[in-house]
Design a protein around this motif. Sequence first.
Motif, PDB file in Angstrom:
ATOM      1  N   UNK A  49      25.918  28.919  68.280  1.00 40.71           N
ATOM      2  CA  UNK A  49      24.787  28.453  67.510  1.00 40.71           C
ATOM      3  C   UNK A  49      23.488  29.187  67.803  1.00 40.71           C
ATOM      4  N   UNK A  50      23.287  29.600  69.043  1.00 39.27           N
ATOM      5  CA  UNK A  50      22.027  30.248  69.401  1.00 39.27           C
ATOM      6  C   UNK A  50      22.292  31.711  69.676  1.00 39.27           C
ATOM      7  N   UNK A  61      28.205  25.797  66.126  1.00 38.36           N
ATOM      8  CA  UNK A  61      27.810  26.082  64.761  1.00 38.36           C
ATOM      9  C   UNK A  61      29.001  26.608  63.984  1.00 38.36           C
ATOM     10  N   UNK A  62      29.026  26.321  62.681  1.00 36.53           N
ATOM     11  CA  UNK A  62      30.021  26.933  61.813  1.00 36.53           C
ATOM     12  C   UNK A  62      29.370  27.243  60.475  1.00 36.53           C
ATOM     13  N   UNK A  63      29.951  28.200  59.778  1.00 36.19           N
ATOM     14  CA  UNK A  63      29.409  28.675  58.507  1.00 36.19           C
ATOM     15  C   UNK A  63      30.451  28.468  57.423  1.00 36.19           C
ATOM     16  N   UNK A  64      30.012  27.904  56.306  1.00 35.13           N
ATOM     17  CA  UNK A  64      30.864  27.807  55.124  1.00 35.13           C
ATOM     18  C   UNK A  64      30.429  28.935  54.198  1.00 35.13           C
ATOM     19  N   UNK A  73      26.008  16.045  63.101  1.00 45.67           N
ATOM     20  CA  UNK A  73      26.133  17.221  62.230  1.00 45.67           C
ATOM     21  C   UNK A  73      24.856  17.367  61.423  1.00 45.67           C
ATOM     22  N   UNK A  74      24.333  18.579  61.398  1.00 42.83           N
ATOM     23  CA  UNK A  74      23.139  18.894  60.598  1.00 42.83           C
ATOM     24  C   UNK A  74      23.373  20.201  59.859  1.00 42.83           C
ATOM     25  N   UNK A  75      22.616  20.380  58.796  1.00 44.40           N
ATOM     26  CA  UNK A  75      22.647  21.634  58.060  1.00 44.40           C
ATOM     27  C   UNK A  75      21.436  22.452  58.508  1.00 44.40           C
ATOM     28  N   UNK A  76      21.594  23.763  58.543  1.00 46.55           N
ATOM     29  CA  UNK A  76      20.485  24.647  58.897  1.00 46.55           C
ATOM     30  C   UNK A  76      19.725  24.937  57.607  1.00 46.55           C
ATOM     31  N   UNK A  77      18.513  24.390  57.506  1.00 48.79           N
ATOM     32  CA  UNK A  77      17.680  24.516  56.301  1.00 48.79           C
ATOM     33  C   UNK A  77      16.895  25.806  56.348  1.00 48.79           C
ATOM     34  N   UNK A  78      16.885  26.471  55.221  1.00 48.42           N
ATOM     35  CA  UNK A  78      16.116  27.714  55.098  1.00 48.42           C
ATOM     36  C   UNK A  78      14.741  27.404  54.528  1.00 48.42           C
ATOM     37  N   UNK A 110      26.586  30.336  50.815  1.00 48.38           N
ATOM     38  CA  UNK A 110      26.810  30.269  52.264  1.00 48.38           C
ATOM     39  C   UNK A 110      25.838  29.279  52.891  1.00 48.38           C
ATOM     40  N   UNK A 111      26.355  28.455  53.824  1.00 52.62           N
ATOM     41  CA  UNK A 111      25.495  27.547  54.583  1.00 52.62           C
ATOM     42  C   UNK A 111      26.011  27.450  56.002  1.00 52.62           C
ATOM     43  N   UNK A 112      25.065  27.326  56.908  1.00 52.44           N
ATOM     44  CA  UNK A 112      25.382  27.166  58.325  1.00 52.44           C
ATOM     45  C   UNK A 112      25.176  25.698  58.695  1.00 52.44           C
ATOM     46  N   UNK A 113      26.121  25.170  59.460  1.00 53.79           N
ATOM     47  CA  UNK A 113      26.040  23.794  59.945  1.00 53.79           C
ATOM     48  C   UNK A 113      25.975  23.819  61.464  1.00 53.79           C
TER      49      UNK A 113
END
Length: 182
Positions: A2-3, A37-40, A70-75, A132-135
Motif C-alpha cells: 500500500x505504501x 492494497x489491491x487494484x481493480x 476497506x476504503x477506496x483511494x480517492x483521486x 482502474x481503482x485502488x482499494x
Amino acid sequence: PPITNHLVLQNGPLPSVCKATNVIMLRASPGEYEPASFVVDAALPLKAVDIKVGQLTGNGTIWPKEAVDVRVVKELYRRRYGGAGLIPTLLVHDDNVLAMKPAPTDEEPDWMNIVARKRDAGSLQPLDIPKRRQFWLTVQVPENAAPGTYRTTVRVIPAHSPALILQLEVEVYPFKLTKPIL
C-alpha cells in the motif's frame, strides 16, 4: 504494497510493485494495524462495485467483523511535478464524499474545484470503476490473537458482472511489539 513511491493512476501502465494475484498476504503482531492494497483494473467499466469481506478465522477463532476496514483511494485534482492531474490522495468509504466540478483557467485548463463536502460513510459504499481503482485494507489484529494464519475472502462484486474472489491471509507472529516510546 500500500505504501510505495509509485502512484496507481487511471491511465498508463500499473507500477512495477503491482503483481497479478488473488491472494493478499499480511504479517503482523497481536494488537497491530497492518495495511494492504489491491487494484481493480477493468477491461470494461464496472457499475456499482461492492466489496464484501468475510470474518478472519483460524486456530478455532473468529475475529470481529470490524477487524478489516476497506476504503477506496480517492483521486483529487492536484499539481505535481510535470503538470497537474488526478492524483490518488484520500482514503474514503464514500467515493462521492467530495463533489468536484471543472474550473479551468488559462494557466490550468484542467483545474477542478471542490463544490460540496459531506461526511464520509461508516463503511465502503458501492462505486463505479470506469477503468482502474485502488482499494486499501487495514487489518486490526486483536490483542489476544494466537500465533498462526487467519484467512477470509474478499469479494469484489460488480452489479452486472461475476464477482472476483480474493483470499486475505494474515499470519500472526508469536510475539507482541513493545509500546512506542513517543
